[in-house]
Design a protein around this motif. Structure first.
Motif, PDB file in Angstrom:
ATOM      1  N   MET A 134      26.441 122.976  33.736  1.00 25.32           N
ATOM      2  CA  MET A 134      26.415 121.685  34.421  1.00 25.32           C
ATOM      3  C   MET A 134      24.974 121.193  34.380  1.00 25.32           C
ATOM      4  O   MET A 134      24.057 121.919  34.778  1.00 25.32           O
ATOM      5  CB  MET A 134      26.880 121.800  35.880  1.00 25.32           C
ATOM      6  N   ALA A 135      24.771 119.984  33.871  1.00 22.03           N
ATOM      7  CA  ALA A 135      23.410 119.471  33.707  1.00 22.03           C
ATOM      8  C   ALA A 135      23.258 118.098  34.349  1.00 22.03           C
ATOM      9  O   ALA A 135      24.109 117.217  34.186  1.00 22.03           O
ATOM     10  CB  ALA A 135      23.044 119.388  32.230  1.00 22.03           C
ATOM     11  N   LEU A 136      22.171 117.937  35.074  1.00 18.54           N
ATOM     12  CA  LEU A 136      21.760 116.646  35.615  1.00 18.54           C
ATOM     13  C   LEU A 136      20.563 116.196  34.791  1.00 18.54           C
ATOM     14  O   LEU A 136      19.505 116.831  34.825  1.00 18.54           O
ATOM     15  CB  LEU A 136      21.373 116.777  37.095  1.00 18.54           C
ATOM     16  N   LEU A 137      20.726 115.123  34.017  1.00 20.09           N
ATOM     17  CA  LEU A 137      19.641 114.606  33.194  1.00 20.09           C
ATOM     18  C   LEU A 137      19.138 113.303  33.784  1.00 20.09           C
ATOM     19  O   LEU A 137      19.911 112.348  33.938  1.00 20.09           O
ATOM     20  CB  LEU A 137      20.108 114.382  31.757  1.00 20.09           C
ATOM     21  N   VAL A 138      17.854 113.253  34.110  1.00 23.48           N
ATOM     22  CA  VAL A 138      17.278 112.068  34.735  1.00 23.48           C
ATOM     23  C   VAL A 138      15.982 111.685  34.030  1.00 23.48           C
ATOM     24  O   VAL A 138      15.064 112.491  33.919  1.00 23.48           O
ATOM     25  CB  VAL A 138      17.023 112.295  36.242  1.00 23.48           C
ATOM     26  N   SER A 139      15.931 110.452  33.534  1.00 18.09           N
ATOM     27  CA  SER A 139      14.750 109.987  32.814  1.00 18.09           C
ATOM     28  C   SER A 139      14.638 108.482  32.960  1.00 18.09           C
ATOM     29  O   SER A 139      15.361 107.858  33.736  1.00 18.09           O
ATOM     30  CB  SER A 139      14.866 110.365  31.330  1.00 18.09           C
ATOM     31  N   GLY A 140      13.745 107.882  32.175  1.00 19.49           N
ATOM     32  CA  GLY A 140      13.574 106.443  32.220  1.00 19.49           C
ATOM     33  C   GLY A 140      14.765 105.693  31.669  1.00 19.49           C
ATOM     34  O   GLY A 140      15.013 104.548  32.049  1.00 19.49           O
ATOM     35  N   GLY A 141      15.521 106.330  30.787  1.00 21.87           N
ATOM     36  CA  GLY A 141      16.659 105.649  30.180  1.00 21.87           C
ATOM     37  C   GLY A 141      18.005 106.206  30.577  1.00 21.87           C
ATOM     38  O   GLY A 141      19.037 105.583  30.317  1.00 21.87           O
ATOM     39  N   PRO A 185       4.855 109.751  37.930  1.00 24.32           N
ATOM     40  CA  PRO A 185       3.804 110.668  38.399  1.00 24.32           C
ATOM     41  C   PRO A 185       3.013 110.147  39.591  1.00 24.32           C
ATOM     42  O   PRO A 185       2.718 110.903  40.518  1.00 24.32           O
ATOM     43  CB  PRO A 185       2.912 110.822  37.159  1.00 24.32           C
ATOM     44  N   VAL A 186       2.676 108.857  39.595  1.00 24.72           N
ATOM     45  CA  VAL A 186       1.849 108.325  40.681  1.00 24.72           C
ATOM     46  C   VAL A 186       2.641 108.225  41.978  1.00 24.72           C
ATOM     47  O   VAL A 186       2.115 108.503  43.069  1.00 24.72           O
ATOM     48  CB  VAL A 186       1.234 106.960  40.284  1.00 24.72           C
ATOM     49  N   ILE A 187       3.918 107.864  41.893  1.00 25.56           N
ATOM     50  CA  ILE A 187       4.747 107.824  43.106  1.00 25.56           C
ATOM     51  C   ILE A 187       4.940 109.229  43.654  1.00 25.56           C
ATOM     52  O   ILE A 187       4.885 109.453  44.873  1.00 25.56           O
ATOM     53  CB  ILE A 187       6.102 107.143  42.812  1.00 25.56           C
ATOM     54  N   VAL A 277      12.246 112.816  34.705  1.00 24.86           N
ATOM     55  CA  VAL A 277      12.192 112.797  36.171  1.00 24.86           C
ATOM     56  C   VAL A 277      12.357 114.197  36.749  1.00 24.86           C
ATOM     57  O   VAL A 277      12.039 114.448  37.915  1.00 24.86           O
ATOM     58  CB  VAL A 277      13.244 111.823  36.739  1.00 24.86           C
ATOM     59  N   ALA A 278      12.835 115.143  35.941  1.00 27.76           N
ATOM     60  CA  ALA A 278      12.957 116.530  36.409  1.00 27.76           C
ATOM     61  C   ALA A 278      11.597 117.148  36.695  1.00 27.76           C
ATOM     62  O   ALA A 278      11.507 118.206  37.319  1.00 27.76           O
ATOM     63  CB  ALA A 278      13.701 117.374  35.375  1.00 27.76           C
ATOM     64  N   ALA A 279      10.528 116.485  36.256  1.00 27.25           N
ATOM     65  CA  ALA A 279       9.179 116.957  36.574  1.00 27.25           C
ATOM     66  C   ALA A 279       8.777 116.576  37.995  1.00 27.25           C
ATOM     67  O   ALA A 279       7.771 117.075  38.509  1.00 27.25           O
ATOM     68  CB  ALA A 279       8.175 116.356  35.585  1.00 27.25           C
TER      69      ALA A 279
END
Length: 368
Positions: A134-141, A185-187, A277-279
């Motif tokens: 099960m994977a949650l992928l979160v990014s800019g797109g 990163p800044v937020i 966003v996983a970072a």
């Protein structure tokens, strides 16, 4: 070679030129050339600039990766490349380079899916993926929940964003707060000094009648922007750190809650989180907290492997080779909307690195 294939991976779906080299599940090199500073002047990624940056960075980045790995290009067993999804022009640069190297070296070519690669990269850090994953992928797109019984052949969408992706929302709120680009990163940094409970921002698609696994961050983005605008119109100072913390909490609350629910509903006892966003430190912390409470094992690659990189593409390519999946043809095309249900683009000819096949294509183009 079948058990531990040596594979070079090329990633150019957006603004990072990534080249990785792996032997099986062991990472040998991870070279990245980023054009993010150039895009920062425009407040977001400019596709034409990204494509030109890939052209300039491609060969030097490949050479750097080969040097780091201590191998020559002829030592490779295969070439993998992101075929989609992503920016069309940027993808074309990577696909063209991969085809050129595969042809010149007479090596099999694997056009792979960007999202599936984000899942597979975790093998480089935590070993073979459980099946199903099960994977949650979160990014800019992308903001997606995916169930992968077999990362090389069977990836099933559980849920996705219906509007803004999580990373996109971070960038837009950072712009409203005049924090620059990229916003994540800044937020994340400012949120550590703020109060996540200071402002009650909405949680999208969290009602009992809403889709269980889909995401929506457009309403949250609008609510935050209006809150900031109201403060400014009233002549009041905007508490940037509290806004950052409260906005971030609203995003990660929804992401982790839905991901844990999906694991429970599907009977999967682990969760993998990937994508840029996983970072985010708060996402990692809250996911760990909720997974432990639910008896779910959490797998998150180190931050450098969460953002776009060539290592993830090489990892999926190596897995394709280890499982004897069919290679792609040398007329492989970039597909900006390649569905996640296609982990890779198998060839139709059966011999992806057959030079005669390429010659036929060339003759067809020269003599229509």
């Amino acid at each position: 070679m079948a058990d531990e294939p040596l594979v070079l991976g090329i990633e150019t779906s957006c603004d990072e030129t990534g080249v990785g080299i792996v032997r099986g599940t062991t990472l040998l090199a991870d070279a990245v050339a980023s054009s993010v500073d150039t895009h920062a002047r425009f407040g977001g990624v400019v596709p034409e600039i990204a494509s030109r940056a890939h052209l300039e960075a491609m060969v030097p980045t490949i050479e750097r990766a080969l040097k780091t790995a201590g191998i020559s290009a002829r030592d490779l067993d295969g070439i993998a490349v992101t075929a989609g999804p992503g920016l069309a022009g940027a993808l074309l640069v990577g696909v063209s380079a991969a085809k050129a190297y595969a042809y010149a070296l007479n090596k099999p070519l694997y056009g792979v899916n960007h999202l599936a690669s984000h899942i597979c990269v975790d093998q480089l850090e935590h070993g073979p993926l459980p099946e199903p994953t099960m994977a949650l992928l979160v990014s800019g797109g992308h903001s997606s929940l995916l169930l992968a019984p077999d990362i090389t052949a069977d990836v099933r969408p559980m849920g996705a964003t219906i509007d803004d992706a999580a990373g996109e929302a971070f960038d837009k709120i950072a712009r409203v707060l005049d924090l620059g680009f990229p916003g994540g990163p800044v937020i994340d940094r400012l949120a550590k000094e703020g109060d996540p409970a200071a402002i009650a921002f909405p949680r999208g698609l969290s009602g009992s009648r809403d889709p269980a696994y889909d995401f929506s961050f457009s309403g949250l983005k609008t609510a935050v922007a209006r809150w900031i605008e109201a403060k400014r119109n009233a002549g009041e100072e905007v508490p940037v750190r509290d806004v950052a913390a409260s906005f971030q909490e609203a995003v990660v609350d929804v992401l982790t809650r839905k991901a844990v629910r999906a694991c429970k509903d599907e009977g999967v006892d682990h969760l993998m989180i990937g994508g840029g966003v996983a970072a985010n430190s708060r996402l990692r912390a809250l996911a760990q907290e909720r997974c432990e409470k639910a008896g779910i094992r959490l797998r998150v690659p180190r931050p450098g492997l969460c953002t776009d990189n060539g290592a993830m593409v090489a990892a999926l390519g190596a897995e394709m080779m280890a499982r004897n999946r069919p290679a792609s043809d040398l007329d492989l095309s970039a597909d900006s909307s390649l569905p996640v249900t296609d982990p890779h683009v198998p060839g139709t000819q059966g011999h992806a690195h057959d030079h005669d096949h390429v010659h036929e294509i060339s003759k067809g183009n020269l003599y229509p």
